[in-house]
Design a protein around this motif. Sequence first.
Motif, PDB file in Angstrom:
ATOM      1  N   GLY A   6       0.803  -1.216   0.000  1.00 13.57           N
ATOM      2  CA  GLY A   6       0.000   0.000   0.000  1.00 13.57           C
ATOM      3  C   GLY A   6       0.830   1.258   0.000  1.00 13.57           C
ATOM      4  N   ASN A   7       1.809   1.325   0.909  1.00 11.89           N
ATOM      5  CA  ASN A   7       2.649   2.523   1.013  1.00 11.89           C
ATOM      6  C   ASN A   7       3.591   2.634  -0.169  1.00 11.89           C
ATOM      7  N   VAL A   8       4.154   1.486  -0.610  1.00  9.94           N
ATOM      8  CA  VAL A   8       5.090   1.492  -1.733  1.00  9.94           C
ATOM      9  C   VAL A   8       4.387   1.962  -2.996  1.00  9.94           C
ATOM     10  N   ARG A   9       3.177   1.474  -3.207  1.00 13.48           N
ATOM     11  CA  ARG A   9       2.429   1.797  -4.420  1.00 13.48           C
ATOM     12  C   ARG A   9       2.095   3.277  -4.491  1.00 13.48           C
ATOM     13  N   SER A  10       1.803   3.881  -3.340  1.00 14.66           N
ATOM     14  CA  SER A  10       1.412   5.287  -3.330  1.00 14.66           C
ATOM     15  C   SER A  10       2.562   6.203  -3.716  1.00 14.66           C
ATOM     16  N   ARG A  11       3.822   5.731  -3.585  1.00 13.75           N
ATOM     17  CA  ARG A  11       4.975   6.567  -3.896  1.00 13.75           C
ATOM     18  C   ARG A  11       5.510   6.326  -5.295  1.00 13.75           C
ATOM     19  N   SER A  12       4.977   5.349  -6.001  1.00 14.93           N
ATOM     20  CA  SER A  12       5.482   5.032  -7.329  1.00 14.93           C
ATOM     21  C   SER A  12       4.627   5.707  -8.392  1.00 14.93           C
ATOM     22  N   SER A  13       5.305   6.268  -9.409  1.00 12.02           N
ATOM     23  CA  SER A  13       4.593   6.928 -10.498  1.00 12.02           C
ATOM     24  C   SER A  13       4.815   6.229 -11.833  1.00 12.02           C
ATOM     25  N   ASN A  14       5.615   5.151 -11.825  1.00 16.55           N
ATOM     26  CA  ASN A  14       5.924   4.453 -13.061  1.00 16.55           C
ATOM     27  C   ASN A  14       4.733   3.603 -13.476  1.00 16.55           C
ATOM     28  N   MET A  15       4.264   3.807 -14.700  1.00 10.68           N
ATOM     29  CA  MET A  15       3.047   3.142 -15.157  1.00 10.68           C
ATOM     30  C   MET A  15       3.227   1.637 -15.295  1.00 10.68           C
ATOM     31  N   THR A  16       4.440   1.186 -15.614  1.00 14.49           N
ATOM     32  CA  THR A  16       4.666  -0.257 -15.745  1.00 14.49           C
ATOM     33  C   THR A  16       4.484  -0.956 -14.409  1.00 14.49           C
ATOM     34  N   GLY A  17       5.035  -0.354 -13.347  1.00 11.89           N
ATOM     35  CA  GLY A  17       4.872  -0.941 -12.022  1.00 11.89           C
ATOM     36  C   GLY A  17       3.432  -0.972 -11.581  1.00 11.89           C
ATOM     37  N   LEU A  18       2.720   0.123 -11.818  1.00 12.93           N
ATOM     38  CA  LEU A  18       1.314   0.182 -11.429  1.00 12.93           C
ATOM     39  C   LEU A  18       0.469  -0.773 -12.263  1.00 12.93           C
ATOM     40  N   ALA A  19       0.806  -0.895 -13.543  1.00 15.92           N
ATOM     41  CA  ALA A  19       0.069  -1.819 -14.411  1.00 15.92           C
ATOM     42  C   ALA A  19       0.296  -3.263 -13.983  1.00 15.92           C
ATOM     43  N   PHE A  20       1.526  -3.573 -13.559  1.00 17.50           N
ATOM     44  CA  PHE A  20       1.825  -4.928 -13.083  1.00 17.50           C
ATOM     45  C   PHE A  20       0.957  -5.265 -11.880  1.00 17.50           C
ATOM     46  N   LEU A  21       0.861  -4.323 -10.941  1.00 17.90           N
ATOM     47  CA  LEU A  21       0.053  -4.569  -9.748  1.00 17.90           C
ATOM     48  C   LEU A  21      -1.429  -4.685 -10.096  1.00 17.90           C
ATOM     49  N   SER A  22      -1.894  -3.841 -10.990  1.00 22.97           N
ATOM     50  CA  SER A  22      -3.306  -3.888 -11.370  1.00 22.97           C
ATOM     51  C   SER A  22      -3.668  -5.230 -11.984  1.00 22.97           C
ATOM     52  N   SER A  23      -2.725  -5.791 -12.742  1.00 20.73           N
ATOM     53  CA  SER A  23      -2.987  -7.083 -13.380  1.00 20.73           C
ATOM     54  C   SER A  23      -3.090  -8.210 -12.370  1.00 20.73           C
ATOM     55  N   LYS A  24      -2.544  -8.003 -11.171  1.00 20.63           N
ATOM     56  CA  LYS A  24      -2.585  -9.044 -10.142  1.00 20.63           C
ATOM     57  C   LYS A  24      -3.794  -8.917  -9.210  1.00 20.63           C
ATOM     58  N   MET A  25      -4.569  -7.855  -9.387  1.00 22.07           N
ATOM     59  CA  MET A  25      -5.709  -7.654  -8.504  1.00 22.07           C
ATOM     60  C   MET A  25      -6.771  -8.743  -8.669  1.00 22.07           C
ATOM     61  N   LYS A  26      -6.731  -9.467  -9.792  1.00 24.98           N
ATOM     62  CA  LYS A  26      -7.685 -10.561  -9.992  1.00 24.98           C
ATOM     63  C   LYS A  26      -7.461 -11.674  -8.973  1.00 24.98           C
ATOM     64  N   LEU A  27      -6.312 -11.678  -8.319  1.00 20.28           N
ATOM     65  CA  LEU A  27      -6.037 -12.687  -7.293  1.00 20.28           C
ATOM     66  C   LEU A  27      -7.001 -12.544  -6.124  1.00 20.28           C
ATOM     67  N   ILE A  28      -7.446 -11.336  -5.862  1.00 17.55           N
ATOM     68  CA  ILE A  28      -8.396 -11.118  -4.769  1.00 17.55           C
ATOM     69  C   ILE A  28      -9.675 -11.908  -5.030  1.00 17.55           C
ATOM     70  N   GLU A  29     -10.136 -11.880  -6.270  1.00 16.49           N
ATOM     71  CA  GLU A  29     -11.356 -12.610  -6.632  1.00 16.49           C
ATOM     72  C   GLU A  29     -11.125 -14.121  -6.549  1.00 16.49           C
ATOM     73  N   ALA A  30      -9.944 -14.578  -6.956  1.00 18.59           N
ATOM     74  CA  ALA A  30      -9.647 -16.015  -6.941  1.00 18.59           C
ATOM     75  C   ALA A  30      -9.646 -16.576  -5.527  1.00 18.59           C
ATOM     76  N   PHE A  31      -9.264 -15.742  -4.540  1.00 18.99           N
ATOM     77  CA  PHE A  31      -9.200 -16.201  -3.148  1.00 18.99           C
ATOM     78  C   PHE A  31     -10.355 -15.663  -2.315  1.00 18.99           C
ATOM     79  N   ARG A  32     -11.411 -15.221  -2.963  1.00 19.09           N
ATOM     80  CA  ARG A  32     -12.519 -14.605  -2.246  1.00 19.09           C
ATOM     81  C   ARG A  32     -13.145 -15.533  -1.222  1.00 19.09           C
ATOM     82  N   ASP A  33     -13.295 -16.826  -1.549  1.00 13.95           N
ATOM     83  CA  ASP A  33     -13.964 -17.773  -0.651  1.00 13.95           C
ATOM     84  C   ASP A  33     -12.985 -18.540   0.237  1.00 13.95           C
ATOM     85  N   ILE A  34     -11.729 -18.084   0.287  1.00 15.74           N
ATOM     86  CA  ILE A  34     -10.708 -18.744   1.106  1.00 15.74           C
ATOM     87  C   ILE A  34     -10.504 -17.960   2.393  1.00 15.74           C
ATOM     88  N   ASP A  35     -10.523 -18.660   3.536  1.00 20.03           N
ATOM     89  CA  ASP A  35     -10.253 -18.009   4.819  1.00 20.03           C
ATOM     90  C   ASP A  35      -8.766 -17.709   4.945  1.00 20.03           C
TER      91      ASP A  35
END
Length: 411
Positions: free
Chosen positions: A194-223
């Motif tokens: 969270g803190n690292v992402r807020s300080r980065s302005s490079n679009m490649t880094g932010l795009a990489f993280l955005s592409s991984k957000m689908k992991l939240i949905e994949a683990f939605r039903d996992i405790d």
Amino acid sequence: MITLREQTQLSDEYIEQLDLRETYTSMPVEQLALNRGDDGYWWSSYYIGLSEINGQHIEVLPKLENLDFMSLFSFALLYQPSSEYFSSCYDINWENEIFASTELYNILTPLLVMQYLNILDKLVGKGLKRDYITIEDNLHSKIRGKLRPISNWRKNELKKKEDYFYCQYQVFSANIPVNRLLKKALDISLLLLGNVRSRSSNMTGLAFLSSKMKLIEAFRDIDSNIRLESVRNYKFDKLNMYYSEAIKLANCIIRHQDNALTDCSGKKKVPLFWIDMSRLYEVYVLGILQTHYPDKILFQVKGSYGTQCDYLHIGEGIVLDAKYKLWYSSYNGRRSHVDSMIADIREISAYARDEHFLSLMKNDVSTPICIIIHPDEETTNLGTVLSDSVKNNKVEGYKDFYRLSIDLPRL
């Protein structure tokens, strides 16, 4: 604790503390590859991290300030030529942890998290492992599996809840202990970033993280509630080879979060580790070149007599080699720098005459253009024609020899 920057000369005091007076050979990678140069002085190398030499702890920090490691690691993961390349750029020894600078802790955070998200993404692509798990629940108006008489008496019969039955049954689910461990590490990873992402302005880094957000949905039903000892004897899934590395990284991230607290001096607990900045720079440059010249850049091409060229621009017939040497940006004719640059010129000139490299060029060139790539705050603007982009950065005294400045990403 000895603290210094990469590619700097060690003082006599540091040499005394590290007991290097009678040492004439370079240190291994595990000791950050400190080396004794031809000038007789000890220097830090291209490695950053934390190590122990002769009982003395030493930390080597990046020489360039405000580096955006999240973006740097993103490029390495996105453009690595093989799945093992990024893993060879670093090593961590969790068996030995000491208090070190928060700068090292902050470098280690995106390294661990982004590698974990990358492996987890591949694991999810193969599918989460499922197995039978035992569930106990108080069911309304039905019995499933086995009735638990004692629990049912306490929860239902004593309370006159005659239409409820406390049962134990099994379901085939992905909510198994090993996946709960991965979910716990995923939650921590997103928190740490969270803190690292807020300080980065490079679009490649932010795009990489955005592409991984689908992991939240994949683990939605996992405790995420898990006792770590419950997965210590887990037998790795041969059908999904990524589980082994994902579990290892998940444990590292959980441990890394536990080290977040600082001591009275403001330092944080960090394991001994090293990162090869030269190797990271090579793959970062690869990402830049492939972005500007898609399908025209070959990486680490093997040549004659065991040689290997960093990059070939097969479209324009150009030989390029990345040199992670920070003095190139402030070259002043110093003797050691002159000797090093001449060695680089000789190396790349040999590549330009390698018959195998020449055979890969799409246009017929007898002597390709040669380019030395190095870090510099003033990054060269790359146009559609690479040779035109470097024409104002000629290496004096050498025909068709140029320098190309590509800086590392900064915050």
